[in-house]
Design a protein around this motif. Sequence first.
Motif, mmCIF file in Angstrom:
data_model
loop_
_atom_site.group_PDB
_atom_site.id
_atom_site.type_symbol
_atom_site.label_atom_id
_atom_site.label_comp_id
_atom_site.label_asym_id
_atom_site.label_seq_id
_atom_site.Cartn_x
_atom_site.Cartn_y
_atom_site.Cartn_z
ATOM 1 N N ARG A 297 0.827 -1.202 0.000
ATOM 2 C CA ARG A 297 0.000 0.000 0.000
ATOM 3 C C ARG A 297 0.870 1.264 0.000
ATOM 4 N NH1 ARG A 297 -5.036 -0.896 3.998
ATOM 5 N NH2 ARG A 297 -3.948 -2.548 5.098
ATOM 6 N N ASP A 298 0.481 2.273 0.794
ATOM 7 C CA ASP A 298 1.268 3.499 0.849
ATOM 8 C C ASP A 298 2.047 3.613 2.152
ATOM 9 O OD1 ASP A 298 0.649 4.577 -1.619
ATOM 10 O OD2 ASP A 298 -1.241 5.406 -0.904
ATOM 11 N N ASP A 299 2.174 2.516 2.838
ATOM 12 C CA ASP A 299 2.899 2.491 4.095
ATOM 13 C C ASP A 299 4.356 2.874 3.855
ATOM 14 O OD1 ASP A 299 3.244 1.725 6.847
ATOM 15 O OD2 ASP A 299 4.310 -0.027 6.090
ATOM 16 N N ARG A 300 4.875 3.864 4.608
ATOM 17 C CA ARG A 300 6.236 4.308 4.284
ATOM 18 C C ARG A 300 6.882 5.099 5.405
ATOM 19 N NH1 ARG A 300 5.103 8.842 -0.430
ATOM 20 N NH2 ARG A 300 3.732 10.228 0.746
ATOM 21 N N LEU A 301 8.181 5.280 5.247
ATOM 22 C CA LEU A 301 8.992 6.168 6.063
ATOM 23 C C LEU A 301 9.392 7.345 5.183
ATOM 24 C CD1 LEU A 301 10.961 6.783 8.538
ATOM 25 C CD2 LEU A 301 12.654 5.496 7.231
ATOM 26 N N GLU A 302 9.178 8.562 5.681
ATOM 27 C CA GLU A 302 9.522 9.760 4.916
ATOM 28 C C GLU A 302 10.648 10.525 5.604
ATOM 29 O OE1 GLU A 302 5.314 10.907 2.748
ATOM 30 O OE2 GLU A 302 5.750 11.812 4.701
ATOM 31 N N LYS A 303 11.516 11.093 4.797
ATOM 32 C CA LYS A 303 12.587 11.950 5.281
ATOM 33 C C LYS A 303 12.380 13.334 4.678
ATOM 34 C CE LYS A 303 17.651 12.455 5.200
ATOM 35 N NZ LYS A 303 18.916 11.864 4.714
ATOM 36 N N LEU A 304 12.239 14.351 5.556
ATOM 37 C CA LEU A 304 11.983 15.713 5.115
ATOM 38 C C LEU A 304 13.156 16.613 5.462
ATOM 39 C CD1 LEU A 304 8.323 16.258 6.440
ATOM 40 C CD2 LEU A 304 9.027 15.273 4.253
ATOM 41 N N ASN A 305 13.295 17.706 4.716
ATOM 42 C CA ASN A 305 14.179 18.783 5.107
ATOM 43 C C ASN A 305 13.489 19.530 6.245
ATOM 44 O OD1 ASN A 305 15.355 21.440 5.299
ATOM 45 N ND2 ASN A 305 16.281 21.140 3.293
ATOM 46 N N ALA A 306 14.071 19.507 7.438
ATOM 47 C CA ALA A 306 13.425 20.093 8.611
ATOM 48 C C ALA A 306 13.361 21.614 8.549
ATOM 49 C CB ALA A 306 14.145 19.653 9.882
ATOM 50 N N LEU A 307 14.161 22.239 7.699
ATOM 51 C CA LEU A 307 14.160 23.700 7.587
ATOM 52 C C LEU A 307 13.055 24.194 6.663
ATOM 53 C CD1 LEU A 307 17.999 24.337 7.282
ATOM 54 C CD2 LEU A 307 16.591 24.369 9.347
ATOM 55 N N THR A 308 12.699 23.376 5.658
ATOM 56 C CA THR A 308 11.754 23.827 4.641
ATOM 57 C C THR A 308 10.500 22.965 4.536
ATOM 58 O OG1 THR A 308 12.801 22.488 2.902
ATOM 59 C CG2 THR A 308 13.686 24.709 3.284
ATOM 60 N N GLY A 309 10.533 21.750 5.097
ATOM 61 C CA GLY A 309 9.408 20.838 4.966
ATOM 62 C C GLY A 309 9.348 20.129 3.631
ATOM 63 N N THR A 310 10.425 20.142 2.879
ATOM 64 C CA THR A 310 10.483 19.497 1.567
ATOM 65 C C THR A 310 10.760 18.000 1.715
ATOM 66 O OG1 THR A 310 11.370 21.529 0.617
ATOM 67 C CG2 THR A 310 11.589 19.525 -0.692
ATOM 68 N N LEU A 311 10.009 17.169 0.998
ATOM 69 C CA LEU A 311 10.247 15.733 1.026
ATOM 70 C C LEU A 311 11.551 15.410 0.311
ATOM 71 C CD1 LEU A 311 9.212 12.851 1.647
ATOM 72 C CD2 LEU A 311 8.095 12.888 -0.590
ATOM 73 N N LEU A 312 12.439 14.689 0.990
ATOM 74 C CA LEU A 312 13.721 14.302 0.409
ATOM 75 C C LEU A 312 13.731 12.853 -0.060
ATOM 76 C CD1 LEU A 312 16.106 15.964 3.019
ATOM 77 C CD2 LEU A 312 15.399 16.877 0.804
ATOM 78 N N LYS A 313 13.028 11.990 0.683
ATOM 79 C CA LYS A 313 13.069 10.575 0.355
ATOM 80 C C LYS A 313 11.894 9.864 0.995
ATOM 81 C CE LYS A 313 16.278 6.638 0.342
ATOM 82 N NZ LYS A 313 17.597 6.147 0.783
ATOM 83 N N ALA A 314 11.334 8.884 0.298
ATOM 84 C CA ALA A 314 10.283 8.027 0.839
ATOM 85 C C ALA A 314 10.700 6.580 0.668
ATOM 86 C CB ALA A 314 8.957 8.280 0.138
ATOM 87 N N ILE A 315 10.638 5.821 1.743
ATOM 88 C CA ILE A 315 11.015 4.415 1.734
ATOM 89 C C ILE A 315 9.765 3.615 2.052
ATOM 90 C CG2 ILE A 315 12.480 2.656 2.808
ATOM 91 C CD1 ILE A 315 14.413 4.923 3.529
ATOM 92 N N ARG A 316 9.511 2.557 1.310
ATOM 93 C CA ARG A 316 8.265 1.820 1.473
ATOM 94 C C ARG A 316 8.494 0.351 1.843
ATOM 95 N NH1 ARG A 316 7.014 5.512 -2.626
ATOM 96 N NH2 ARG A 316 5.088 6.676 -2.260
#
Length: 355
Positions: A297-316
């Motif tokens: 499904r869409d179950d995942r771990l997300e990594k964001l830039n904490a300064l801007t809130g931009t998605l950097l990577k999604a691992i599923r």
Amino acid sequence: MNNFGDVLRDHGIGLGKYKIGGTIGVSNLNVPHVLFTFGEEASWVRAVDSLGNLYISDVSSSGNNLIKYDSQLNEIWRARIYPTEALNHPSIMRVVMGKDDTPWIQLAFQKKDFNYYVGFFKVNKSTGAIEIGKDFQVGQTESDYWNFAVDQSVADVLYIAECKRSASTAEIRKTNLSSKTVEWTYQLGYSFSVPSLIAHANGSLYVAAQTGYIHRINTSNATEYYKRLVPLGKGLDVDAEGNVYSSGYDSGYKIVSLNLSGSIRWTYLSSVETSSIAVSKDGKFLYSTSAVTGYVRDDRLEKLNALTGTLLKAIRPAGRKFGVITSPNGDVFMSHKDSTVPTPVCLRETFKILN
């Protein structure tokens, strides 16, 4: 793609209770480093101290243990957490690191009087023995409505949150266990639960209430700095500068960051519900785990830039992910319930996430 036998082998089936330092043989999983594979016990990393020592709960039919490993995965001690007068096997609900890397635990248990209790206990970091604590009698199912934080500057001071389900109200009590006094009580008002609260080194207590408010409170006198309405505070973390990160639902699954004064820095709209968030200790990255249960499904771990809130990577990786933790030395840990292996096998794995 490895065959089924390889998957079982790589998950440690038949190799004892734990497999340490293994690699997982599932092609759609790109989390790089599996630390532990657990069997069917409800076990995962609960806390990490400044030296990289891991505190792992081990809940099984044989008892309830807290295990401490060093950063090289050598077991330091294994302690059965069993308060005086406890009946049956207490359940470890939370582990929180306090002053000088001292672990504190929240337990739900039944005493020999057959009443149910929730307790907060200081654990000796060298031996695992209970040193000091306080417990409260509760209803049979109301222990989930408690939470706590530990003061980072003063020893043996707790901030205990109690939600009174019958009245739909909640309060926080600053409790000094050395003097056995309640220094102040802060009323949260209408709230069924307090999903998260964090005592920060800057002298503030950050509280995520079920109503969606984030409270920032002075730990000395309970003066409120701000009360900001953000998405339901299912996840909460605070970086070294006092910036707040909160997740929940508000016309969509969102993560919101607030600055020290409570103003919104950024908002990130996710496609999945967040179960846990953690900011890196340098304040550069934010990690988010989803609450979806299933095979892929869409179950995942997300990594964001904490300064801007931009998605950097999604691992599923498939399956349900539990609390993500960032340690003071920069390591990131996530526990995960694997659903790639058919039932009745239920695996829990703990990953060290490499940036």
